[in-house]
Design an enzyme around this catalytic site. Sequence first.
Site, PDB file in Angstrom:
ATOM      1  N   ARG A  53      -4.138  -1.858  -9.808  1.00 31.47           N
ATOM      2  CA  ARG A  53      -4.124  -1.163  -8.504  1.00 31.47           C
ATOM      3  C   ARG A  53      -3.042  -0.080  -8.480  1.00 31.47           C
ATOM      4  O   ARG A  53      -3.243   1.000  -7.923  1.00 31.47           O
ATOM      5  CB  ARG A  53      -3.924  -2.172  -7.361  1.00 31.47           C
ATOM      6  CG  ARG A  53      -4.086  -1.536  -5.988  1.00 31.47           C
ATOM      7  CD  ARG A  53      -4.098  -2.560  -4.861  1.00 31.47           C
ATOM      8  NE  ARG A  53      -2.818  -3.219  -4.702  1.00 31.47           N
ATOM      9  CZ  ARG A  53      -2.585  -4.226  -3.854  1.00 31.47           C
ATOM     10  NH1 ARG A  53      -3.563  -4.685  -3.096  1.00 31.47           N
ATOM     11  NH2 ARG A  53      -1.400  -4.778  -3.764  1.00 31.47           N
ATOM     12  N   LYS A 151      -1.762   2.424  -2.298  1.00 32.72           N
ATOM     13  CA  LYS A 151      -0.533   1.755  -1.838  1.00 32.72           C
ATOM     14  C   LYS A 151       0.621   2.721  -2.089  1.00 32.72           C
ATOM     15  O   LYS A 151       1.348   2.621  -3.080  1.00 32.72           O
ATOM     16  CB  LYS A 151      -0.358   0.415  -2.567  1.00 32.72           C
ATOM     17  CG  LYS A 151       0.580  -0.534  -1.831  1.00 32.72           C
ATOM     18  CD  LYS A 151       0.427  -1.945  -2.331  1.00 32.72           C
ATOM     19  CE  LYS A 151       1.541  -2.854  -1.860  1.00 32.72           C
ATOM     20  NZ  LYS A 151       1.593  -3.104  -0.435  1.00 32.72           N
ATOM     21  N   GLU A 184      -6.895  -3.443   9.439  1.00 29.31           N
ATOM     22  CA  GLU A 184      -6.086  -4.520   8.848  1.00 29.31           C
ATOM     23  C   GLU A 184      -4.794  -4.618   9.646  1.00 29.31           C
ATOM     24  O   GLU A 184      -4.620  -3.899  10.629  1.00 29.31           O
ATOM     25  CB  GLU A 184      -5.796  -4.193   7.382  1.00 29.31           C
ATOM     26  CG  GLU A 184      -5.069  -2.860   7.208  1.00 29.31           C
ATOM     27  CD  GLU A 184      -4.833  -2.473   5.755  1.00 29.31           C
ATOM     28  OE1 GLU A 184      -4.935  -3.334   4.876  1.00 29.31           O
ATOM     29  OE2 GLU A 184      -4.530  -1.283   5.518  1.00 29.31           O
TER      30      GLU A 184
HETATM   31  N1  PXG Z   1      -2.722  -4.241   3.678  1.00 34.37           N
HETATM   32  C1  PXG Z   1      -1.587  -3.531   3.575  1.00 34.37           C
HETATM   33  C2  PXG Z   1      -1.438  -2.304   4.362  1.00 34.37           C
HETATM   34  C3  PXG Z   1      -0.568  -3.987   2.722  1.00 34.37           C
HETATM   35  O1  PXG Z   1       0.561  -3.281   2.600  1.00 34.37           O
HETATM   36  C4  PXG Z   1      -1.949  -5.889   2.147  1.00 34.37           C
HETATM   37  C5  PXG Z   1      -2.926  -5.373   2.988  1.00 34.37           C
HETATM   38  C6  PXG Z   1      -2.221  -7.125   1.365  1.00 34.37           C
HETATM   39  O2  PXG Z   1      -2.409  -6.825  -0.002  1.00 34.37           O
HETATM   40  P1  PXG Z   1      -1.984  -7.844  -1.147  1.00 34.37           P
HETATM   41  O3  PXG Z   1      -2.423  -7.187  -2.387  1.00 34.37           O
HETATM   42  O4  PXG Z   1      -0.493  -8.004  -1.080  1.00 34.37           O
HETATM   43  O5  PXG Z   1      -2.700  -9.089  -0.873  1.00 34.37           O
HETATM   44  C7  PXG Z   1      -0.742  -5.174   1.997  1.00 34.37           C
HETATM   45  C8  PXG Z   1       0.336  -5.673   1.091  1.00 34.37           C
HETATM   46  C9  PXG Z   1       6.259  -6.149   2.715  1.00 34.37           C
HETATM   47  C10 PXG Z   1       5.101  -6.344   1.800  1.00 34.37           C
HETATM   48  O6  PXG Z   1       7.358  -5.932   2.214  1.00 34.37           O
HETATM   49  C11 PXG Z   1       3.840  -5.931   2.198  1.00 34.37           C
HETATM   50  C12 PXG Z   1       2.766  -6.086   1.330  1.00 34.37           C
HETATM   51  C13 PXG Z   1       2.930  -6.661   0.113  1.00 34.37           C
HETATM   52  C14 PXG Z   1       4.197  -7.073  -0.260  1.00 34.37           C
HETATM   53  C15 PXG Z   1       5.305  -6.906   0.577  1.00 34.37           C
HETATM   54  O7  PXG Z   1       6.083  -6.228   3.941  1.00 34.37           O
HETATM   55  N2  PXG Z   1       1.573  -5.633   1.763  1.00 34.37           N
END
Ligand code: PXG
Length: 285
Positions: A53, A151, A184
């Site tokens: 990703r 991301k 989301e």
């Molecule tokens: N949507 C968004 C906008 C994200 O930033 C997810 C969904 C979930 O994706 P994953 O691949 O993690 O299942 C994310 C991921 C933080 C933090 O510091 C945020 C994420 C991941 C790790 C840390 O708040 N978001």
Amino acid sequence: MATPRVWINGKYFDKHEAKISVYDHGLLYGDGVFEGIRIYSGKIFRCKEHVDRLYDSARSIGLDIPISRADMTDALLDTVKTNSKVEGYIRLVVTRGVGTLGLDPRKCEPNIIIICDDISLYPPELYDNGLEIITAATIRNHPAATNPQVKSLNYLNNILAKLEAIRAGCLEAIMLNHKGEIAECTGDNIFVVKNGKIRTTPPDSGILEGVTRAVVMELSAAAGMPVVEATMTRHDIFVADELFLSGTAAELIPVVKCDGRPIGTGRPGPVFRSLLERFRAYVRT
Ligand code: PXG
């Protein structure tokens, strides 16, 4: 815990010495990409998916990561080993790099940063009692602007929604897309349970395709409750039996109230509890 050792472009630095130039376009413009990755039982969870990703995000914004996926994976493994991490969190960041004081990224050379530390997003009791959330007025980035599938280091969109949640006395917010559909939450994907069926929003609703989201879909299918991708509106939230979120930092967390309205019974539901149990067992296999 020992002071974290941070990997920057192949060298290790103590947390307090780990520094990047103020001329880095990651800082100046939020120009770059990142990943948040969990370490469970000494293993990097879904490492390949996160690395893939990251390279897709970079490619989408025209950023050439100067090392191969294999070398990136080795660097991640080495950083976990160097920090003797058994349970923890990796923040992998690739910035556009140092350039001139202008948007043009052509003179920049990317910086790669690997931080290995701990993360806790919500207080532990919320996994038993559930979160209260709101719908944010700030919509998710339009896919034709900064696509949520990337991301990127530009998280202001999500931070503005997070601030709305905090102002409302909550920890999380649902973000709608430009069509008024559910996208989301600020750092999590969203799942709705209704009449025993589980739905989640599709990529074209303007979401980051979460690694944890994919794990939930696999675990649900294995449990005979396949998740269906469906476009949803706030109506689907208000009439849901259960609501829960997934993300690397959050793992799986139940939502019991949205915009002041109880979801289902107002308590975490059986589908969520069964999936959380499966998830916790799975991540340590
Ligand atoms: N949507 C968004 C906008 C994200 O930033 C997810 C969904 C979930 O994706 P994953 O691949 O993690 O299942 C994310 C991921 C933080 C933090 O510091 C945020 C994420 C991941 C790790 C840390 O708040 N978001």
